[in-house]
Design a protein around this motif. Structure first.
Motif, PDB file in Angstrom:
ATOM      1  N   ALA A  21       0.850  -1.195   0.000  1.00  0.00           N
ATOM      2  CA  ALA A  21       0.000   0.000   0.000  1.00  0.00           C
ATOM      3  C   ALA A  21       0.880   1.237   0.000  1.00  0.00           C
ATOM      4  N   ARG A  22       0.435   2.242  -0.718  1.00  0.00           N
ATOM      5  CA  ARG A  22       1.131   3.530  -0.733  1.00  0.00           C
ATOM      6  C   ARG A  22       0.155   4.623  -0.314  1.00  0.00           C
ATOM      7  N   THR A  23       0.575   5.484   0.607  1.00  0.00           N
ATOM      8  CA  THR A  23      -0.297   6.562   1.069  1.00  0.00           C
ATOM      9  C   THR A  23       0.454   7.885   1.003  1.00  0.00           C
ATOM     10  N   PRO A  24      -0.245   8.951   0.590  1.00  0.00           N
ATOM     11  CA  PRO A  24       0.410  10.250   0.514  1.00  0.00           C
ATOM     12  C   PRO A  24       0.516  10.921   1.876  1.00  0.00           C
ATOM     13  N   ALA A  25       1.442  11.870   1.968  1.00  0.00           N
ATOM     14  CA  ALA A  25       1.513  12.757   3.129  1.00  0.00           C
ATOM     15  C   ALA A  25       0.312  13.688   3.113  1.00  0.00           C
ATOM     16  N   SER A  26       0.154  14.433   4.186  1.00  0.00           N
ATOM     17  CA  SER A  26      -0.964  15.372   4.247  1.00  0.00           C
ATOM     18  C   SER A  26      -0.550  16.615   5.018  1.00  0.00           C
ATOM     19  N   THR A  27      -1.120  17.722   4.622  1.00  0.00           N
ATOM     20  CA  THR A  27      -1.001  18.954   5.387  1.00  0.00           C
ATOM     21  C   THR A  27      -2.385  19.269   5.929  1.00  0.00           C
ATOM     22  N   ALA A  28      -2.458  19.578   7.209  1.00  0.00           N
ATOM     23  CA  ALA A  28      -3.757  19.759   7.859  1.00  0.00           C
ATOM     24  C   ALA A  28      -3.950  21.198   8.304  1.00  0.00           C
ATOM     25  N   ASN A  29      -5.189  21.539   8.498  1.00  0.00           N
ATOM     26  CA  ASN A  29      -5.668  22.834   8.993  1.00  0.00           C
ATOM     27  C   ASN A  29      -5.775  23.881   7.886  1.00  0.00           C
ATOM     28  N   LEU A  30      -4.711  24.028   7.073  1.00  0.00           N
ATOM     29  CA  LEU A  30      -4.679  25.057   6.018  1.00  0.00           C
ATOM     30  C   LEU A  30      -5.011  26.435   6.581  1.00  0.00           C
ATOM     31  N   GLY A  31      -4.595  26.667   7.807  1.00  0.00           N
ATOM     32  CA  GLY A  31      -4.869  27.943   8.473  1.00  0.00           C
ATOM     33  C   GLY A  31      -6.071  27.839   9.375  1.00  0.00           C
ATOM     34  N   PRO A  32      -7.233  28.366   8.950  1.00  0.00           N
ATOM     35  CA  PRO A  32      -8.392  28.424   9.843  1.00  0.00           C
ATOM     36  C   PRO A  32      -9.147  27.108   9.995  1.00  0.00           C
ATOM     37  N   GLY A  33      -8.887  26.131   9.121  1.00  0.00           N
ATOM     38  CA  GLY A  33      -9.644  24.872   9.176  1.00  0.00           C
ATOM     39  C   GLY A  33      -9.076  23.917  10.199  1.00  0.00           C
ATOM     40  N   PHE A  34      -8.995  24.347  11.445  1.00  0.00           N
ATOM     41  CA  PHE A  34      -8.345  23.583  12.506  1.00  0.00           C
ATOM     42  C   PHE A  34      -9.030  22.229  12.696  1.00  0.00           C
ATOM     43  N   ASP A  35      -8.252  21.152  12.499  1.00  0.00           N
ATOM     44  CA  ASP A  35      -8.736  19.773  12.633  1.00  0.00           C
ATOM     45  C   ASP A  35      -9.865  19.445  11.666  1.00  0.00           C
ATOM     46  N   SER A  36     -10.024  20.216  10.592  1.00  0.00           N
ATOM     47  CA  SER A  36     -11.145  19.956   9.685  1.00  0.00           C
ATOM     48  C   SER A  36     -10.787  20.027   8.212  1.00  0.00           C
ATOM     49  N   LEU A  37      -9.690  20.681   7.831  1.00  0.00           N
ATOM     50  CA  LEU A  37      -9.288  20.754   6.431  1.00  0.00           C
ATOM     51  C   LEU A  37      -7.933  20.084   6.250  1.00  0.00           C
ATOM     52  N   GLY A  38      -7.814  19.278   5.207  1.00  0.00           N
ATOM     53  CA  GLY A  38      -6.556  18.610   4.913  1.00  0.00           C
ATOM     54  C   GLY A  38      -6.331  18.535   3.417  1.00  0.00           C
ATOM     55  N   MET A  39      -5.074  18.392   3.033  1.00  0.00           N
ATOM     56  CA  MET A  39      -4.721  18.280   1.616  1.00  0.00           C
ATOM     57  C   MET A  39      -3.592  17.272   1.457  1.00  0.00           C
ATOM     58  N   ALA A  40      -3.724  16.390   0.474  1.00  0.00           N
ATOM     59  CA  ALA A  40      -2.695  15.381   0.228  1.00  0.00           C
ATOM     60  C   ALA A  40      -1.534  15.984  -0.546  1.00  0.00           C
ATOM     61  N   LEU A  41      -0.321  15.500  -0.230  1.00  0.00           N
ATOM     62  CA  LEU A  41       0.900  15.964  -0.871  1.00  0.00           C
ATOM     63  C   LEU A  41       1.712  14.767  -1.371  1.00  0.00           C
ATOM     64  N   PRO A  42       2.498  14.960  -2.439  1.00  0.00           N
ATOM     65  CA  PRO A  42       3.229  13.839  -3.048  1.00  0.00           C
ATOM     66  C   PRO A  42       4.527  13.468  -2.336  1.00  0.00           C
ATOM     67  N   LEU A  43       4.433  13.211  -1.047  1.00  0.00           N
ATOM     68  CA  LEU A  43       5.444  12.477  -0.291  1.00  0.00           C
ATOM     69  C   LEU A  43       4.745  11.213   0.174  1.00  0.00           C
ATOM     70  N   PHE A  44       5.439  10.085   0.213  1.00  0.00           N
ATOM     71  CA  PHE A  44       4.712   8.830   0.379  1.00  0.00           C
ATOM     72  C   PHE A  44       5.288   7.937   1.471  1.00  0.00           C
ATOM     73  N   GLY A  45       4.392   7.129   2.016  1.00  0.00           N
ATOM     74  CA  GLY A  45       4.766   6.036   2.880  1.00  0.00           C
ATOM     75  C   GLY A  45       4.266   4.734   2.268  1.00  0.00           C
ATOM     76  N   TRP A  46       5.040   3.653   2.455  1.00  0.00           N
ATOM     77  CA  TRP A  46       4.657   2.343   1.925  1.00  0.00           C
ATOM     78  C   TRP A  46       4.554   1.337   3.069  1.00  0.00           C
ATOM     79  N   VAL A  47       3.515   0.512   3.025  1.00  0.00           N
ATOM     80  CA  VAL A  47       3.349  -0.603   3.956  1.00  0.00           C
ATOM     81  C   VAL A  47       3.246  -1.879   3.131  1.00  0.00           C
ATOM     82  N   ASP A  48       4.090  -2.845   3.449  1.00  0.00           N
ATOM     83  CA  ASP A  48       4.211  -4.094   2.706  1.00  0.00           C
ATOM     84  C   ASP A  48       3.869  -5.231   3.667  1.00  0.00           C
ATOM     85  N   LEU A  49       2.841  -6.018   3.335  1.00  0.00           N
ATOM     86  CA  LEU A  49       2.399  -7.108   4.206  1.00  0.00           C
ATOM     87  C   LEU A  49       2.412  -8.441   3.473  1.00  0.00           C
TER      88      LEU A  49
END
Length: 344
Positions: A21-49
Motif C-alpha cells: 500500500a502507498r499513502t500520501p503525506a498530508s497537510t492539515a488545517n490550512l490555516g483556519p480549518g483547525f482539525d477539519s481541512l486537509g490536503m494530500a501531498l506527493p510524499l509517500f509512505g509504503w506498507v508491505d504485508l
C-alpha cells in the motif's frame, strides 16, 4: 484458553500472498480549518504485508533511515492497526511479515503517523480480500488518529473537509483547483504534536471563534471554486497559529508577508514546524524561495524547501501473487513514487 472473540475469528476466505500500500503525506488545517481541512501531498509512505507462519513469527523490516528507532516487534503501529482490521473483519492472521518505508519526515507536521495508520489499514484490508469498505477504513482511521483531516487526505487524496464527533467521521473530498501549487518549507528541527497542542488555550473568545468559522468557510469555498484572489485573507487563523508561532522562529513573518513576495498565502502545516506557502503555478518561484530563505536565515534556522502540487490520489494498494515478477521488488518500486514535484 481461547476467549469467545477468539473462537469467532476464522481464517480469511481470501488471502493474498503479498500486498503493498502507498499513502500520501498530508497537510492539515490550512490555516483556519483547525482539525477539519486537509490536503494530500506527493510524499509517500509504503506498507508491505505478507502472511507469516507460527514458526517464522512476525517480522518488521524498516527500510531507509527515516524510521530508525521504531519498534520491530508486535508493538509496531502497523502490526497493531493490521490486527484491528482483521478483528473487525472477523478473521485471524496473527503472524505477518511487515516492511515499512516512508519518505515523509517524522514529527514535522506532514501527517507521517496518519499515513502509517492509513497504509496499515488499506494494506491489511487488501491482504484479506477487502471485506471492509473505504468508509469503514476512514472511520477506523479517525478513531485511531482523532484527526479526520490528516487521515481523510491520505485515504481520499485531494482536499478534504472533515469532521469527527467521537462517534462518526464525515468527509467531503474536493479536487485541487487547477494551477495551484505549494512550497513546503521543512525546518531542520522536530516539533512533537503534544508540545504544539500544549500551547493552545483551553477556550477562545466568541470573536475569535466566529473569525475562524467564517474564514474556514471562505477558504473551503475558494478552493472549491478555484478563486485564488481571496486565499490570502481566507487563510488567516486565530485558533492555533498565533499560539504556536513562538515555537517556530520566522513563522509569524512568513505568514504575514508571504502574499507580498509572490505567494497566495502561508500557513503552518499541521502542528508544525513545517510551513506551507500556496501559490499559483505561474508565480516567480525564485522570489518566493528567496523570501523564505532570508526570513529563516535571519533566525538561524536551516530549512529544506520543495515545490509540490497537491496530490489527487488517495491510498492505493496492489496485491502480488507469489511467482509474479514484481513479487521480489522493494515496496516503493511496486508502487513507484510518481512525479508530483513541480518541474519534475
Amino acid at each position: 484458553m481461547k476467549t469467545e472473540t477468539d473462537m469467532l475469528l476464522k481464517k480469511p476466505a481470501v488471502l493474498r500472498d503479498r500486498v503493498v500500500a502507498r499513502t500520501p503525506a498530508s497537510t492539515a488545517n490550512l490555516g483556519p480549518g483547525f482539525d477539519s481541512l486537509g490536503m494530500a501531498l506527493p510524499l509517500f509512505g509504503w506498507v508491505d504485508l505478507k502472511p507469516s507462519t507460527p514458526e517464522e513469527g512476525t517480522t518488521v523490516t524498516l527500510l531507509g533511515d527515516s524510521l530508525d528507532g521504531l519498534p520491530t516487534d508486535k508493538s509496531n503501529l502497523v502490526y497493531e492497526v493490521a490486527q484491528m482490521v482483521f478483528a473487525r473483519a472477523g478473521v485471524e492472521l496473527p503472524e505477518l511479515h511487515i516492511a515499512i518505508r516512508s519518505d515523509i519526515p517524522l514529527t514535522r507536521g506532514l501527517g507521517s503517523s496518519a499515513s502509517a495508520i492509513v497504509g496499515a489499514l488499506v494494506a491489511a484490508n487488501a491482504l484479506i480480500g477487502e471485506p471492509l469498505t473505504r468508509d469503514e477504513l476512514f472511520q477506523l482511521a479517525s478513531e485511531l488518529e482523532n484527526h479526520p483531516d490528516n487521515v481523510g487526505a491520505s485515504i481520499f487524496g485531494g482536499i478534504v473537509a472533515a469532521a469527527w464527533d467521537g462517534e462518526r467521521a464525515e468527509a467531503v473530498r474536493l479536487d485541487p483547483p487547477a494551477g495551484l501549487t505549494a512550497l513546503v518549507v521543512v525546518p531542520a528541527f522536530e516539533l512533537a504534536t503534544k508540545k504544539a497542542r500544549g500551547v493552545l488555550p483551553a477556550s477562545v473568545s466568541m470573536a475569535d471563534a466566529v473569525f475562524n468559522v467564517s474564514h474556514s468557510s471562505l477558504l473551503t469555498a475558494a478552493l472549491a471554486a478555484g478563486q485564488f484572489g481571496v486565499l490570502r485573507r481566507a487563510m488567516r487563523d486565530r485558533l492555533h497559529q498565533p499560539y504556536r508561532a513562538p515555537l517556530i522562529p520566522g513563522m509569524e513573518t512568513i505568514l504575514r508577508e508571504a502574499g507580498d513576495h509572490g505567494a497566495l498565502g502561508a500557513v503552518l502545516s499541521g502542528a508544525g514546524p513545517t510551513l506551507l506557502l500556496l501559490a499559483e503555478e505561474s508565480c516567480d518561484r525564485e522570489r518566493v524561495e528567496r523570501f523564505v530563505a532570508s526570513v529563516m536565515a535571519a533566525e538561524g534556522i536551516d530549512v529544506t524547501t520543495r515545490w509540490m502540487k497537491p496530490w489527487s490520489v488517495g491510498a492505493e494498494a496492489v496485491a502480488i501473487a507469489a511467482g509474479q515478477p514484481d513479487f521480489a521488488l522493494e515496496p516503493d518500486l511496486v508502487l513507484a513514487a510518481q512525479a508530483g514535484e513541480v518541474g519534475a
